[in-house]
Scaffold this motif. Structure first.
Motif, PDB file in Angstrom:
ATOM      1  N   UNK A   1      41.770 110.828  25.747  1.00 48.78           N
ATOM      2  CA  UNK A   1      42.419 109.861  24.860  1.00 48.78           C
ATOM      3  C   UNK A   1      41.320 109.003  24.247  1.00 48.78           C
ATOM      4  N   UNK A   2      41.193 109.089  22.936  1.00 47.99           N
ATOM      5  CA  UNK A   2      40.170 108.301  22.245  1.00 47.99           C
ATOM      6  C   UNK A   2      40.727 106.915  21.933  1.00 47.99           C
ATOM      7  N   UNK A   3      39.970 105.883  22.283  1.00 43.48           N
ATOM      8  CA  UNK A   3      40.395 104.500  22.053  1.00 43.48           C
ATOM      9  C   UNK A   3      39.247 103.688  21.472  1.00 43.48           C
ATOM     10  N   UNK A   4      39.600 102.506  20.964  1.00 38.71           N
ATOM     11  CA  UNK A   4      38.603 101.564  20.455  1.00 38.71           C
ATOM     12  C   UNK A   4      38.726 100.313  21.301  1.00 38.71           C
ATOM     13  N   UNK A   5      37.656  99.807  21.876  1.00 38.39           N
ATOM     14  CA  UNK A   5      36.289 100.305  21.813  1.00 38.39           C
ATOM     15  C   UNK A   5      36.127 101.582  22.637  1.00 38.39           C
ATOM     16  N   UNK A   6      35.063 102.297  22.345  1.00 39.42           N
ATOM     17  CA  UNK A   6      34.818 103.602  22.937  1.00 39.42           C
ATOM     18  C   UNK A   6      34.755 103.560  24.467  1.00 39.42           C
ATOM     19  N   UNK A   7      34.342 102.440  25.035  1.00 43.16           N
ATOM     20  CA  UNK A   7      34.232 102.342  26.496  1.00 43.16           C
ATOM     21  C   UNK A   7      35.594 102.381  27.184  1.00 43.16           C
ATOM     22  N   UNK A   8      36.683 102.218  26.432  1.00 46.91           N
ATOM     23  CA  UNK A   8      38.022 102.295  27.020  1.00 46.91           C
ATOM     24  C   UNK A   8      38.671 103.669  26.830  1.00 46.91           C
TER      25      UNK A   8
ATOM     26  N   UNK B   1      40.124 117.367  37.995  1.00 46.72           N
ATOM     27  CA  UNK B   1      39.778 116.814  39.302  1.00 46.72           C
ATOM     28  C   UNK B   1      39.628 115.310  39.281  1.00 46.72           C
ATOM     29  N   UNK B   2      39.482 114.728  38.100  1.00 53.63           N
ATOM     30  CA  UNK B   2      39.268 113.280  38.026  1.00 53.63           C
ATOM     31  C   UNK B   2      39.624 112.793  36.629  1.00 53.63           C
ATOM     32  N   UNK B   3      40.130 111.543  36.544  1.00 53.89           N
ATOM     33  CA  UNK B   3      40.428 110.896  35.260  1.00 53.89           C
ATOM     34  C   UNK B   3      39.888 109.484  35.332  1.00 53.89           C
ATOM     35  N   UNK B   4      39.225 109.016  34.266  1.00 52.51           N
ATOM     36  CA  UNK B   4      38.561 107.711  34.298  1.00 52.51           C
ATOM     37  C   UNK B   4      38.312 107.223  32.873  1.00 52.51           C
ATOM     38  N   UNK B   5      37.964 105.931  32.732  1.00 48.85           N
ATOM     39  CA  UNK B   5      37.582 105.418  31.421  1.00 48.85           C
ATOM     40  C   UNK B   5      36.091 105.668  31.209  1.00 48.85           C
ATOM     41  N   UNK B   6      35.703 105.839  29.955  1.00 47.18           N
ATOM     42  CA  UNK B   6      34.321 106.185  29.637  1.00 47.18           C
ATOM     43  C   UNK B   6      33.338 105.140  30.159  1.00 47.18           C
ATOM     44  N   UNK B   7      33.704 103.880  30.143  1.00 42.58           N
ATOM     45  CA  UNK B   7      32.798 102.829  30.586  1.00 42.58           C
ATOM     46  C   UNK B   7      32.766 102.620  32.092  1.00 42.58           C
ATOM     47  N   UNK B   8      33.537 103.418  32.840  1.00 44.03           N
ATOM     48  CA  UNK B   8      33.615 103.248  34.292  1.00 44.03           C
ATOM     49  C   UNK B   8      32.356 103.778  34.973  1.00 44.03           C
ATOM     50  N   UNK B   9      31.867 103.030  35.957  1.00 45.20           N
ATOM     51  CA  UNK B   9      30.708 103.467  36.734  1.00 45.20           C
ATOM     52  C   UNK B   9      31.204 104.303  37.903  1.00 45.20           C
ATOM     53  N   UNK B  10      30.547 105.433  38.164  1.00 46.29           N
ATOM     54  CA  UNK B  10      30.947 106.300  39.268  1.00 46.29           C
ATOM     55  C   UNK B  10      30.487 105.679  40.575  1.00 46.29           C
ATOM     56  N   UNK B  11      31.430 105.277  41.421  1.00 43.67           N
ATOM     57  CA  UNK B  11      31.117 104.632  42.697  1.00 43.67           C
ATOM     58  C   UNK B  11      31.256 105.603  43.861  1.00 43.67           C
ATOM     59  N   UNK B  12      31.477 106.880  43.556  1.00 44.54           N
ATOM     60  CA  UNK B  12      31.601 107.870  44.634  1.00 44.54           C
ATOM     61  C   UNK B  12      30.212 108.251  45.136  1.00 44.54           C
TER      62      UNK B  12
END
Length: 114
Positions: free
Chosen positions: A73-80, A102-113
């Motif tokens: 899903x493309x959103x503005x701003x790009x990090x969302x 296997x995973x869904x997340x926002x583009x600006x999310x940091x991988x904490x795994x």
């Protein structure tokens, strides 16, 4: 003349509304059981999307297995924007055999795994 009384004829009224506010009747109801007699169609897979990037790739006995990042899903701003990781299986010719998200997340999310 009394307060609130009108002069002349009453204002013209529009067409009388039947059928719950509409001037045309509703369509006839579907026949009972008509839909139930059709065999159920199999679920359609999501259309393939172009990968944004490949985050993992390894050979298997039957071909290749890869983790690809896809913009869902493309959103503005790009990090969302909503991204997803798909694990895909390819045969030896590189044709898609199977995939699963296997995973869904926002583009600006940091991988904490990990």
């Amino acid at each position: 003349m009394k307060h609130g009384s009108r002069r002349g004829p009453p204002p013209p009224r529009g067409p009388r509304r039947k059928y719950g506010g509409h001037t045309t009747p509703p369509p006839p109801p579907a026949r009972r059981g008509a839909r139930a007699r059709r065999p159920p169609s199999p679920p359609r897979p999501a259309p393939p999307r172009a990968p944004d990037s490949v985050s993992a790739l390894k050979p298997t006995n039957d071909g290749w297995e890869a983790d690809v990042e896809v913009l869902e899903v493309e959103r503005v701003p790009d990090t969302t924007s909503v991204m997803a990781t798909y694990r895909v299986s390819l045969d030896k010719e590189g044709d898609l055999v199977a995939y699963e998200r296997t995973r869904r997340y926002t583009r600006g999310q940091i991988d904490r795994r990990g």
